[in-house]
Design a protein around this motif. Structure first.
Motif, short mmCIF file in Angstrom:
data_model
loop_
_atom_site.label_atom_id
_atom_site.label_comp_id
_atom_site.label_asym_id
_atom_site.label_seq_id
_atom_site.Cartn_x
_atom_site.Cartn_y
_atom_site.Cartn_z
N LYS A 138 2.95 -45.33 24.52
CA LYS A 138 3.67 -45.60 23.27
C LYS A 138 3.63 -47.09 22.94
CE LYS A 138 8.15 -45.00 21.00
NZ LYS A 138 9.56 -44.51 21.16
N PHE A 139 3.82 -47.93 23.97
CA PHE A 139 3.78 -49.38 23.74
C PHE A 139 2.39 -49.81 23.28
CE2 PHE A 139 3.13 -53.72 25.57
CZ PHE A 139 4.02 -54.39 24.74
N ASN A 140 1.34 -49.28 23.92
CA ASN A 140 -0.02 -49.62 23.50
C ASN A 140 -0.29 -49.17 22.07
OD1 ASN A 140 -1.06 -50.94 25.81
ND2 ASN A 140 -1.37 -48.99 26.85
N GLU A 141 0.26 -48.03 21.69
CA GLU A 141 0.09 -47.54 20.32
C GLU A 141 0.73 -48.51 19.33
OE1 GLU A 141 1.09 -43.56 17.63
OE2 GLU A 141 1.40 -43.55 19.79
N GLU A 142 1.90 -49.04 19.69
CA GLU A 142 2.57 -50.03 18.83
C GLU A 142 1.73 -51.30 18.70
OE1 GLU A 142 6.37 -50.61 20.57
OE2 GLU A 142 7.16 -48.67 19.97
N LEU A 143 1.13 -51.73 19.82
CA LEU A 143 0.28 -52.91 19.78
C LEU A 143 -0.92 -52.69 18.87
CD1 LEU A 143 0.20 -53.81 23.60
CD2 LEU A 143 1.37 -55.11 21.82
N VAL A 144 -1.53 -51.51 18.97
CA VAL A 144 -2.70 -51.20 18.13
C VAL A 144 -2.30 -51.17 16.66
CG1 VAL A 144 -4.38 -49.42 17.57
CG2 VAL A 144 -3.94 -49.99 19.96
N ALA A 173 0.06 -52.73 15.27
CA ALA A 173 0.35 -54.10 14.83
C ALA A 173 -0.92 -54.92 14.63
CB ALA A 173 1.27 -54.79 15.83
N GLY A 174 -2.04 -54.41 15.14
CA GLY A 174 -3.33 -55.07 14.94
C GLY A 174 -3.56 -56.30 15.79
N ILE A 175 -2.88 -56.41 16.94
CA ILE A 175 -3.05 -57.62 17.75
C ILE A 175 -3.94 -57.40 18.97
CG2 ILE A 175 -0.78 -58.46 17.01
CD1 ILE A 175 0.24 -57.91 19.83
N VAL A 176 -4.22 -56.14 19.31
CA VAL A 176 -4.98 -55.86 20.53
C VAL A 176 -6.48 -55.99 20.29
CG1 VAL A 176 -5.55 -54.13 22.26
CG2 VAL A 176 -3.22 -54.35 21.47
N LYS A 177 -7.15 -56.76 21.14
CA LYS A 177 -8.61 -56.87 21.10
C LYS A 177 -9.26 -56.14 22.27
CE LYS A 177 -8.21 -59.34 17.48
NZ LYS A 177 -8.51 -58.71 16.18
N ALA A 178 -8.54 -56.05 23.39
CA ALA A 178 -9.05 -55.35 24.57
C ALA A 178 -7.89 -55.16 25.54
CB ALA A 178 -10.18 -56.12 25.24
N VAL A 208 5.76 -58.99 24.85
CA VAL A 208 5.84 -58.70 26.28
C VAL A 208 7.23 -58.22 26.66
CG1 VAL A 208 5.79 -59.73 28.59
CG2 VAL A 208 3.94 -60.19 26.99
N LYS A 209 8.24 -58.79 26.06
CA LYS A 209 9.62 -58.39 26.37
C LYS A 209 9.91 -56.96 25.94
CE LYS A 209 11.86 -62.93 26.60
NZ LYS A 209 12.89 -63.83 26.01
N ARG A 210 9.12 -56.44 25.01
CA ARG A 210 9.28 -55.05 24.58
C ARG A 210 8.55 -54.07 25.50
NH1 ARG A 210 7.69 -54.92 18.31
NH2 ARG A 210 7.91 -52.69 18.75
N CYS A 211 7.71 -54.60 26.38
CA CYS A 211 6.88 -53.75 27.24
C CYS A 211 7.73 -53.04 28.30
CB CYS A 211 5.81 -54.60 27.94
SG CYS A 211 4.70 -53.66 29.01
N PRO A 212 7.51 -51.75 28.53
CA PRO A 212 8.18 -51.10 29.67
C PRO A 212 7.74 -51.78 30.97
CG PRO A 212 7.05 -49.50 28.26
CD PRO A 212 6.59 -50.85 27.83
N ASN A 213 8.59 -51.74 31.99
CA ASN A 213 8.17 -52.27 33.29
C ASN A 213 6.93 -51.51 33.74
OD1 ASN A 213 7.80 -53.15 35.89
ND2 ASN A 213 9.89 -52.77 36.58
N PRO A 214 5.76 -52.19 33.87
CA PRO A 214 4.53 -51.46 34.16
C PRO A 214 4.38 -51.03 35.61
CG PRO A 214 4.10 -53.80 34.02
CD PRO A 214 5.54 -53.62 33.67
N MET A 215 5.33 -51.40 36.46
CA MET A 215 5.24 -51.10 37.89
C MET A 215 6.42 -50.26 38.35
SD MET A 215 2.41 -52.29 38.87
CE MET A 215 1.15 -53.41 38.23
#
Length: 281
Positions: free
Chosen positions: A29-35, A37-42, A94-101
């Motif tokens: 879901k977080f990655n979808e939000e990044l996409v 928003a148009g900021i993700v390149k890789a 980054v502060k919106r990101c779920p804890n990835p670990m």
């Protein structure tokens, strides 16, 4: 500005423990939000350092060491490449990101150097020009060339034909009447208002584009579409389907480059070369 966002490794990531279903869903879901928003390149996740190798440089000597590597907190388990307006924007994301670990973890943000950062070391601009050319080369290596076919009023019929004959999948279809922008006066032949303005369809791994065009005057000359299939029986079936109400220029047969090869022009005037790939030399 461009930044690399490093997901730092933890004991669980170095142990190869996979995230649970909830964490995968939250990160998705977080990655979808990044996409959106148009900021993700890789962005990618990295396997544990136990599957990695380090190469050490000492003068002209090179030596390699297999993982795993010590100091887990210095390792990286994944990354994103973002293009943001400022470092603060990156921090906010980054502060919106779920804890990835599975345990406490850290994410590090590092800005990338830009060409202008090296201006003092490159007063002539020669190195900057070289860098630009390299980036242009990389961009062109990723470029995609796709066939765009015009069917002079028979596009919908053609799409249906390729669905039946070749297992094509129609990805999208827009009529002239559905265009967000009005068609310029005089461009469209009368009666074409409900014809297909643009469509895309997929055959195997190839995505093609198609349209009825603005009128019924068109031709398909000077090119053919080459289709490779691994199975001779499938090759025969597709060739026979394409030949229906079409024209066979070269019947299927064995050639020095293929165990089965033939040329046919289908009933819409599209030329095909259908073949089974030959053995690699």
């Amino acid at each position: 500005m461009k930044v690399v966002v490093f997901v730092k490794a933890t004991k669980s990531s170095e142990a190869g423990e996979m995230p649970d279903e909830k964490l995968l869903a939250d990160m998705g879901k977080f990655n979808e939000e990044l996409v959106q928003a148009g900021i993700v390149k890789a962005g990618e996740g990295l396997k544990p350092s136990s599957e990695g190798v380090r190469v050490h440089f000492s003068g002209s000597d090179r030596s390699s060491t297999d993982g795993p590597f010590a100091e887990t907190k210095e390792l990286v388990a994944g990354f994103w490449l973002w293009e943001v307006a400022s470092m603060q924007e990156a921090i906010d994301w980054v502060k919106r990101c779920p804890n990835p670990m599975l345990e406490d973890s850290d994410i590090e943000i590092r800005p990338l150097y830009a060409t202008e950062d090296f201006a003092d070391s490159d007063p002539s601009g020669v190195l900057s020009d070289q860098e630009y050319k390299l980036r242009e080369t990389v961009t062109m290596q990723q470029a995609v060339v796709q066939p765009y076919l015009f069917f002079a009023g028979r596009c919908e019929e053609a799409l249906g034909f390729y669905e039946q004959a070749m297992g094509a999948t129609v990805l999208m279809k827009m009529r002239f009447s559905e265009s967000p922008d009005p068609v310029p006066d005089g461009m469209l032949q009368p009666g074409f208002e409900e014809k297909v303005m643009h469509a895309s369809f997929k055959i195997g791994k190839m995505t093609l584009m198609a349209s009825d065009g603005c009128g019924d005057a068109t031709s398909h000359q000077g090119f053919r579409l080459a289709m490779s299939v691994e199975n001779e029986a499938v090759c025969d079936r597709v060739f026979t389907a394409l030949a229906e109400d079409g024209n066979v220029e070269m019947p299927l047969g064995k050639t020095f480059w293929s165990p089965r090869y033939g040329m046919v022009t289908d009933k819409f005037g599209i030329g095909w070369m259908v073949m089974v790939p030959g053995e690699q030399q």
